[in-house]
Design an enzyme around this catalytic site. Structure first.
Site, PDB file in Angstrom:
ATOM      1  N   CYS A  94       0.856  -1.181   0.000  1.00 25.74           N
ATOM      2  CA  CYS A  94       0.000   0.000   0.000  1.00 25.74           C
ATOM      3  C   CYS A  94       0.895   1.235   0.000  1.00 25.74           C
ATOM      4  CB  CYS A  94      -0.954  -0.021   1.190  1.00 25.74           C
ATOM      5  SG  CYS A  94      -0.536   1.069   2.533  1.00 25.74           S
ATOM      6  N   GLU A  95       0.514   2.193  -0.831  1.00 19.98           N
ATOM      7  CA  GLU A  95       1.408   3.338  -1.003  1.00 19.98           C
ATOM      8  C   GLU A  95       1.352   4.312   0.170  1.00 19.98           C
ATOM      9  OE1 GLU A  95       0.237   5.106  -4.682  1.00 19.98           O
ATOM     10  OE2 GLU A  95      -1.333   6.314  -3.783  1.00 19.98           O
ATOM     11  N   HIS A  96       0.387   4.158   1.055  1.00 18.31           N
ATOM     12  CA  HIS A  96       0.296   5.068   2.191  1.00 18.31           C
ATOM     13  C   HIS A  96       1.188   4.642   3.349  1.00 18.31           C
ATOM     14  CE1 HIS A  96      -3.863   5.549   0.288  1.00 18.31           C
ATOM     15  NE2 HIS A  96      -3.119   6.568  -0.081  1.00 18.31           N
ATOM     16  N   HIS A  97       1.373   3.337   3.493  1.00 22.65           N
ATOM     17  CA  HIS A  97       2.158   2.850   4.632  1.00 22.65           C
ATOM     18  C   HIS A  97       3.324   1.948   4.225  1.00 22.65           C
ATOM     19  CE1 HIS A  97      -2.040   3.570   6.050  1.00 22.65           C
ATOM     20  NE2 HIS A  97      -1.391   4.238   6.979  1.00 22.65           N
ATOM     21  N   GLN A 135      -5.502  -0.313  -3.923  1.00 26.83           N
ATOM     22  CA  GLN A 135      -6.239  -1.399  -4.586  1.00 26.83           C
ATOM     23  C   GLN A 135      -7.157  -0.888  -5.707  1.00 26.83           C
ATOM     24  OE1 GLN A 135      -8.072  -4.185  -1.842  1.00 26.83           O
ATOM     25  NE2 GLN A 135      -9.523  -4.867  -3.407  1.00 26.83           N
ATOM     26  N   HIS A 163      -5.650  -5.947   3.766  1.00 22.38           N
ATOM     27  CA  HIS A 163      -4.635  -4.902   3.911  1.00 22.38           C
ATOM     28  C   HIS A 163      -3.991  -5.004   5.287  1.00 22.38           C
ATOM     29  CE1 HIS A 163      -5.614  -2.454   0.261  1.00 22.38           C
ATOM     30  NE2 HIS A 163      -6.594  -3.327   0.295  1.00 22.38           N
ATOM     31  N   CYS A 165      -1.957  -3.077   6.573  1.00 25.75           N
ATOM     32  CA  CYS A 165      -1.887  -1.782   7.260  1.00 25.75           C
ATOM     33  C   CYS A 165      -3.142  -1.574   8.113  1.00 25.75           C
ATOM     34  CB  CYS A 165      -1.669  -0.629   6.283  1.00 25.75           C
ATOM     35  SG  CYS A 165      -3.021  -0.320   5.153  1.00 25.75           S
TER      36      CYS A 165
END
Ligand code: ZN
Length: 205
Positions: A94-97, A135, A163, A165
């Site tokens: 995931c690009e946020h975490h 996603q 996920h 995260c």
């Protein structure tokens, strides 16, 4: 010939850019210090190197052009029924975490004069998932690549993923699964999408 190209593509997986490896290694060593670790203790000595290799592996999708993968095995064929490749494993970040999300993709298309190799569909999923992702975008990118490369009568992509995260941090919902879908053309018709959904839900074995 095709086989040889495939072999080369697979070898690429174990190839690491040495100058990037060195820089990544340097920064991961800094991270170890920042989180309060002793980067010189035995168990951690090679960790920056291993993590540097691992992050290159997990983001190797940037080096692949998914449409090119599909076009490399595009064949004229009159078949006009649904082609489904289901249960394609996904391991993405995931690009946020930068924490993994893992799951399965189900992909279908209805040919319009051209088909592609079935393994190419899985490789397109791989090329997009081995990047920093969300996603939703992953789902649409797979759909767009197939639509653009093959111009079929329709494309359908469904992804179910867990996920980490969400499971390991934040709301700590350990068992929630996120489902995303994106359809084009014929799959926008209720009857066709219902057939697709029923086929990916059924178990053959
Ligand atoms: Zn996240």
């Amino acid at each position: 010939m095709a086989k040889q190209k495939e072999l080369l593509d697979y070898q690429k997986i174990e190839k690491y850019a040495p100058e990037k490896l060195e820089q990544l290694q340097f920064h991961y060593k800094e991270i170890l210090k920042l989180i309060g670790e002793d980067e010189t203790r035995e168990g951690l000595l090679n960790t920056p190197f291993r993590v540097a290799k691992s992050i290159q592996f997990l983001t190797q999708g940037y080096d692949n052009d998914p449409e090119e993968i599909l076009l490399s095995a595009k064949f004229k064929e009159d078949y006009r029924e649904m082609v489904i490749v289901k249960d394609i494993e996904i391991f993405s970040l995931c690009e946020h975490h930068m924490i993994p999300f893992i799951g399965r993709a189900h992909v279908a298309y209805i040919p319009n004069g051209y088909i592609t190799g079935l393994s190419k569909i899985a490789r397109v999923v791989e090329a997009y998932s081995r990047r920093l992702q969300v996603q939703e975008r992953l789902t649409s990118q797979i759909k767009d690549a197939i639509q653009n490369a093959l111009n079929p009568l329709g494309v359908a992509v469904v992804i179910e993923a867990k996920h980490l995260c969400m499971a390991m941090r934040g709301v700590q919902k350990q068992n929630s699964v996120t489902t995303t879908s994106d359809f084009t053309g014929a799959f926008k018709r209720a009857e066709t999408s219902a057939e697709f959904i029923s086929l990916i839900s059924s178990k053959l074995s």
